[in-house]
Write a protein that holds these residues in place. Structure first.
Motif: not given
Length: 158
Positions: A63-68, A126-130, A147-153, A155-156
């Motif tokens: 939902d956050l467009d993240a890849t694990v 890792v963000d889109a800028d690496g 896991y909540d902290e990882v999800e919050a990170a 989202e940020d």
């Protein structure tokens, strides 16, 4: 050890995703935020629980467009079997030669077992800028990430 604000060390490794493909981090940044969840070894208690927890929370990351991605020293063949047996829908990266673990400076030994150079349980976002926007490393292999902290990170970083 890499930490928040650092450029993520680039790497190329086998990706176990049901098949085996080549994965290069810098070529996948469009999938960011990327969660790299390092674990000591497939088919072990805490590692299985951790990867299954990421699977249980995968919808939130999607939902956050993240890849694990999970990362371990196991062979890509072992990782494909681990994925299948645990119903994991995300890819696992094989650091069989310990290059990624060394680049991220997170090796750990179980000297009493004769096992050397596995990954410390760690999570990097890792963000889109690496850039590393979140880093968590445990010296205790029995401790799972927050896991909540990882999800919050994630989202940020999104």
């Amino acid at each position: 050890m890499v930490t928040t604000g650092d450029t993520a060390p680039d790497f190329t490794a086998p990706l176990a995703n049901g098949d085996i493909e080549e994965f290069t981090l810098s070529e996948r940044l469009e999938e960011a935020p990327i969660v790299l969840a390092f674990f000591p070894g497939a088919f072990t208690g805490v590692c299985t629980t951790e990867m299954c927890t990421f699977q249980d929370r995968l919808a939130a990351f999607n939902d956050l467009d993240a890849t694990v991605y999970g990362v371990s020293r196991d062979s890509p063949f072992t990782l494909n079997e681990f994925r299948e047996q645990n119903g994991l829908e995300f890819g696992l990266l094989s650091d069989y030669n310990r290059e990624i673990i060394d680049d991220y400076d997170i090796p750990m030994d179980f000297a009493d077992l004769g096992v050397y150079g596995v990954a410390k349980r760690s999570v990097f976002v890792v963000d889109a800028d690496g850039e590393i926007t979140y880093a968590w490393v445990s010296d205790d292999p029995g401790v799972e990430p927050d896991y909540d902290e990882v999800e919050a990170a994630v989202e940020d970083a999104a």
